[in-house]
Design an enzyme around this catalytic site. Structure first.
Site, PDB file in Angstrom:
ATOM      1  N   CYS A  47      13.628  74.323 -44.390  1.00  0.00           N
ATOM      2  CA  CYS A  47      14.782  73.249 -44.555  1.00  0.00           C
ATOM      3  C   CYS A  47      15.301  73.388 -45.592  1.00  0.00           C
ATOM      4  O   CYS A  47      16.629  73.130 -46.016  1.00  0.00           O
ATOM      5  CB  CYS A  47      13.999  71.726 -44.388  1.00  0.00           C
ATOM      6  SG  CYS A  47      12.361  71.643 -45.082  1.00  0.00           S
ATOM      7  N   GLU A  57      12.215  63.304 -43.283  1.00  0.00           N
ATOM      8  CA  GLU A  57      12.757  64.529 -43.887  1.00  0.00           C
ATOM      9  C   GLU A  57      13.476  65.376 -42.859  1.00  0.00           C
ATOM     10  O   GLU A  57      12.994  65.846 -42.006  1.00  0.00           O
ATOM     11  CB  GLU A  57      11.606  65.642 -44.577  1.00  0.00           C
ATOM     12  CG  GLU A  57      11.090  65.007 -45.815  1.00  0.00           C
ATOM     13  CD  GLU A  57      12.082  65.065 -46.827  1.00  0.00           C
ATOM     14  OE1 GLU A  57      13.067  65.875 -46.802  1.00  0.00           O
ATOM     15  OE2 GLU A  57      12.139  64.170 -47.662  1.00  0.00           O
TER      16      GLU A  57
END
Ligand SMILES: Cc1cc2nc3c(=O)[nH]c(=O)nc-3n(C[C@H](O)[C@H](O)[C@H](O)COP(=O)(O)OP(=O)(O)OC[C@H]3O[C@@H](n4cnc5c(N)ncnc54)[C@H](O)[C@@H]3O)c2cc1C
Length: 1004
Positions: A794, A760
């Site tokens: 994020c 990720e």
């Protein structure tokens, strides 16, 4: 209730109905446009939704083109179904010809709806409002004036709200001498008891930063602006009522009411009231507590008792957040509560001046008869109704009781439309007394029935509806997300400072590695510190070198076979025990994050909640996947597909969701039968050590989980490249993610696996603000997404792309909202933004600020003082797709603002980076939302909400392109990445003899 009283109430109600026979509230009068449209809305739910949404967006449709487009989008075809001719005609014309007819029709619809809004508002300007208030008094009604515009997103707006009150009060002061008081008394008060001037105020609007987490700051923040208003009210000899809003502000409101009432300056002045909402289950208790407080302090006061205006909101939000539903869920329960609490207040009428605010004739009759039964003097209670609503009821009240006050909102049409939507909802709700009486023609006997009886009847008719839930798997209840932090709960607010102190009490301790079920100390240690004060060392973290990594991998390898061969359910049980432990310790685990990475209380709590969700969700997913699946149905052949753990997994975790992501990746690996070497971030190794405590207590066998913090430069590549590591689960920056993929691609001697990498990575997430976006929502959503946890998620918003025609309005309010955020240590709940995680992040933000100065115009630059790693909060405008600020991930509190010529350009710009993680769109155009669904290609797209805070199981999280490889965390495919699928095929034919099983495909 005693039958005689109930009888009297019903008789009173009947007389009331008789006195207004043949009359109808104007909103239901079918002789007019409004009545026709309302009638249709009540018969057609899909149309009602479209209509109310259209009313909501209308003030933003400032051009005729925009107006026509929206009419067409909202009212032609689709879910709205059949449409009343008046709207249909307009809509079709606007779609087909786009010419003069469309313009005219758009204008007509706008003016009809604005007329509808004006019906509920005494005026848009102060002068007009005061003139109408005088007229209202001439008609025999008292008033309470309320300023619209309660959605304040900045301190400037809160100032303006306060000033608006001061202004209208001044204007009223000039008039009030000319108003004769009602009744015969000579003391200048209406009915000998109530000041002529009365104002109602929404407290949350007075402090844009009010929120339950910062209880004390909110109470004082509101009071600071409320005092001058109350001073003025008192100087005029008036009365003030503090309205009650959503539940989240209830305790704050009660507390500030008490403080204001008890302040030396105001102690001797009794004309302060508070609203209580009977639909809240706690209100009876709150009323009793307030009365007891007033008695103890010797302070008389007023209560306006309503049922409550936010029923839909409270129920939906409670469901979304996982909180207990705070309101009664059957309408008669609210009616019963109103009657009960009304009696309690009337019993204390010597202390409390009672204001009954209801349009329900049964509710009103109950107050009249209960007051009569208790012998309450008439000047100790009054009735209130909303301006523009329930005209027959208020007229009837005036005839019967005389003492009627109208609640009179005034202000601009823009907030007026939001108010209109609330009133339309109230009027047309299925359970609304007004609708039942004046539109549906319900029998009087039913309308006036004792609500206790109504409830019994309803319960007998329809047993409680079972909520739709996913079927349980293997005896496990269906997955549910952990409730999000609810700081209206006093105990939770109180627990945080204690838990933070407890983390401090253990500061400086040594944290050893955990390998093969043993603590391993190393000589190499790194202090982990509080970013708000880097001199505060929280722990000394032992660092793994390559030898310790080898030992951890060996321990994991040794433990692997036995762990892999356990039944999936047995592995899942460990996760469920771990979840229970984390739930028990949730505040302690959150406190560690507050101090180690600078997360605000709510964000830290929700991070731990997410960790629990991963444990609970993956436990169930593993059981689901753990049952071998038969493939094909041909007789004589048994094919079974099943999954098996791969071996040793390296989990390399980030610091920004230090528990949630660590637990998520680790839990996925171990529940599928792998063993783990876990490298927490060097900046969050104290939080990471929480996994050791949790998994040990949960009874995970030795070697299945190994805690190996270490310097990336020393052991990172070694771990990734190790021949015995089969899977790498990574979350972090794109650079590191790409490097890991490169390293993992190379095969080393002794390696028996093609390594699997689940990575990720970053994002350059954009929120689009369309020209019809609800700015109250959009500003708050953008600020929260961009600056919550200092922009270090994020998923954080780092670009906001605003459509040209709304740009100026948006920018003004955005910059004011940013200027209102408090910056400081996360442990203090008043701060909306804290320090970034370390000096290098701080320096990086500084560098991008320099770039911002070159590439655009810096609109906001807020430096925080203090010795912590504070980075400036920056908003920079004039950014275009080619700029570095539009392309590069900063991971800090820098927001780039881009002005797009159109929605299409906004989408194109949003997609102009290599990332595809999250995105957001604020728009009320159905067509634009549809376009975004198709063309705004990111992993997680959020429409009309912020773009952070994905929930496990509900919003599986993760991106594509340069934002990641792998499937979504917290989603149904995630575990498949940690397993090898295998198929075993058995030929069951022996010399032609074939047992035929029930699930074989066979002849009938
Ligand atoms: C002067 C005045 C001031 C007001 N100030 C406030 C205020 O400060 N804060 C505030 O919140 N409201 C305020 N209101 C709005 C008020 O809450 C609504 O007007 C009121 O709830 C409508 O109640 P009713 O008795 O007139 O109508 P009814 O039709 O008898 O009751 C409708 C109410 O019942 C409740 N209800 C509906 N469905 C259900 C269900 N399924 N289960 C349980 N309960 C249900 C809801 O509260 C709904 O509003 C004020 C109203 C007036 C007249």
């Amino acid at each position: 209730m005693n039958p005689a009283l109930d009888d009297a109430i019903r008789q009173r109600g009947k007389a009331f109905f008789a006195s207004i026979r043949g009359e109808s509230p104007s909103i239901f009068n079918k002789g007019f446009w409004t009545g026709k449209v309302m009638d249709w809305a009540m018969r057609n739910e899909a149309f009602k939704v479209q209509l109310f949404r259209f009313v909501d967006v209308l003030p933003y449709l400032t051009t005729s083109g925009n107006l026509s487009r929206h009419i067409e989008e909202y009212f032609t075809g689709g879910e709205a179904g059949d449409i009343p001719a008046v709207l249909k005609w307009g809509a079709e014309k606007s779609g087909m010809f786009g010419g003069v007819a469309a313009k005219l029709m758009g204008k007509a619809i706008r003016s009809n709806i604005e007329g509808m809004a004006r019906q509920f508002i005494v005026g848009e300007q102060t002068r007009e409002a005061v003139k109408n208030l005088s007229k209202i008094r001439k008609d025999g009604f008292a008033f309470t004036v309320d300023l619209l515009g309660e959605a304040t997103v900045s301190e400037i707006e809160s100032d303006a709200y306060r000033d608006g009150y001061l202004e209208v009060l001044d204007a009223i002061a000039a008039e009030q001498a000319s108003w004769k008081p009602f009744g015969a008394a000579t003391d200048g008060l209406d009915w000998g008891s109530a000041p002529k001037v009365n104002a109602s105020i929404k407290p949350s609007a007075l402090f844009s930063q009010a929120r339950p987490m910062d209880f004390e700051g909110s109470v004082e923040g509101i009071l600071a602006r409320l005092r001058p208003v109350y001073c003025k009210v008192m100087a005029m000899g008036g009365a003030l009522c503090i309205d009650m809003e959503q539940l989240k502000y209830k305790d704050i409101t009660i507390e500030l009411f008490r403080r204001l009432r008890a302040e030396p300056e105001f102690r001797d002045y009794p004309h302060l009231s508070i609203v209580l909402q009977a639909y809240l289950r706690d209100t009876e208790h709150d009323a009793a507590a307030l009365i007891a407080w007033g008695r103890a302090e010797g302070l008389p006061f007023g209560i306006r008792l309503v049922k409550g205006a936010y029923w839909d909101y409270e129920t939906v939000i409670a469901k979304q957040m996982g909180w207990p539903v705070p309101v009664w869920t059957r309408k008669p329960e609210s009616d019963i509560a109103h009657e009960k609490i009304a009696r309690l207040i009337l019993e204390n009428s010597d202390l409390v001046y009672f204001q009954c605010a209801s349009h329900n004739i049964r509710t009103i009759s109950n107050v009249m008869e209960t007051a009569a039964q208790l012998g309450v003097p008439e000047n100790r209670y009054e009735f209130q109704a909303l301006y523009g609503m329930a005209e027959p009821v208020r007229k009837g009240l005036l005839k019967v009781a005389g003492r009627v006050r109208l609640y009179c909102p005034y202000g601009e049409l823009l907030p007026g439309m939001a108010y209109l939507v609330r009133r339309l909802l109230e009027n047309t709700a299925n359970e609304s007394f007004l609708r039942l009486s004046f539109a549906d023609g319900e029998a009087e006997d039913i309308l006036l029935e004792n609500p206790q009886k109504t409830l019994e009847r309803e319960l007998a008719k329809a047993p409680a509806r079972a909520t739709a839930a996913t079927a349980p798997v293997d005896g496990l209840t269906a997955f549910r997300d952990e409730p999000l932090a609810d700081f209206t709960v006093e105990a939770l607010r109180g627990a945080f400072p204690e838990a933070i102190a407890a983390v401090r009490a253990k500061a400086g301790r040594e944290l050893p590695l955990w390998i093969g079920g043993k603590a391993v100390a190393t000589a190499d240690r790194i202090p982990t510190v509080n970013p708000a004060d880097p001199t505060e060392v929280l722990a000394q973290v032992c660092q793994a070198g390559t030898a310790e990594v080898d030992a951890a991998i060996a321990a994991a390898e040794t433990a692997f076979a036995a762990w892999r061969d356990k039944a999936p359910r047995e592995r899942a049980e460990v996760l469920l025990r771990a979840a229970a432990i984390a739930r028990r310790d949730i505040v302690a685990l959150s406190a560690a994050q507050v101090l180690e990475v600078g997360k605000q209380w709510d964000q830290a709590y929700n991070d731990v909640g997410e960790a629990i969700d991963f444990l609970e969700y993956y436990a169930r997913e593993a059981v689901r996947l753990g049952t071998p699946r038969r493939m094909g149905r041909e007789p004589g052949e048994k094919n079974h597909l099943f999954y098996e753990g791969k071996g040793v997994t390296a989990v390399i975790a980030p610091w920004n969701f230090p528990l949630a992501i660590s637990v998520g990746m680790t839990a996925a690996a171990i529940v599928t039968g792998n063993t783990v070497v876990y490298k927490p971030s060097g900046l969050a190794s104290l939080v990471g050590h929480g996994l050791v405590d949790i998994f040990r207590e949960a009874g995970l066998p030795d070697g299945v989980f190994n805690y190996c913090p270490g310097r990336g430069s020393v052991m990172g590549d070694h771990l990734v490249a190790h021949p015995k590591v089969s899977t790498i689960a990574f979350t972090g920056s794109m650079e590191t993610g790409l490097r890991i993929q490169e390293k993992a691609a190379k095969v080393h001697p002794g390696q028996a696996y093609c390594k699997k990498v689940i990575a990720e990575m970053g994002g350059k997430n954009a929120i689009i603000v369309d020209d019809d976006a609800d700015l109250d929502e959009a500003i708050l959503g953008v600020v929260y997404s961009a600056f919550g946890f200092q922009g270090q998620k994020c998923s954080a918003c780092s670009r906001v792309i605003v459509v040209d025609s709304i740009y100026d309005k948006f920018i003004t309010r955005l910059t004011e909202a940013c200027a209102s955020l408090k910056i400081g240590p996360a442990e203090d709940p008043e701060n909306g933004m804290g320090p970034v995680v370390d000096a290098s992040q701080q320096a990086k933000v500084g560098q991008y600020l320099e770039i911002a100065r070159k590439e655009g115009q810096v609109l906001v630059e807020r430096q925080a003082s203090g010795q912590g790693y504070y980075a400036p909060l920056v908003v920079v405008a004039g950014i275009r797709p080619e700029h570095r600020l539009a392309q590069e991930e900063v991971f800090g509190p820098i927001l780039a603002v881009m002005k797009a010529a159109s929605f299409d350009e906004a989408i194109a710009w949003a997609m102009s980076t290599p990332f595809a993680l999250t995105g957001g769109v604020y728009s009320r155009s159905p067509r634009h939302l549809e376009k975004a669904r198709k063309e705004f290609r990111v992993g997680n797209l959020y429409l009309n909400r912020n773009c952070v805070g994905a929930m496990v199981g509900r919003q599986p999280f993760g991106g594509s392109r340069m934002s990641g490889v792998g499937s979504k965390a917290g989603g149904p495919d995630y575990l498949l990445q940690f397993v090898d699928p295998r198929v075993v095929t058995e030929n069951t034919i022996r010399r032609g003899f074939t047992p035929i099983d029930e699930d074989d495909e066979w002849f009938d």
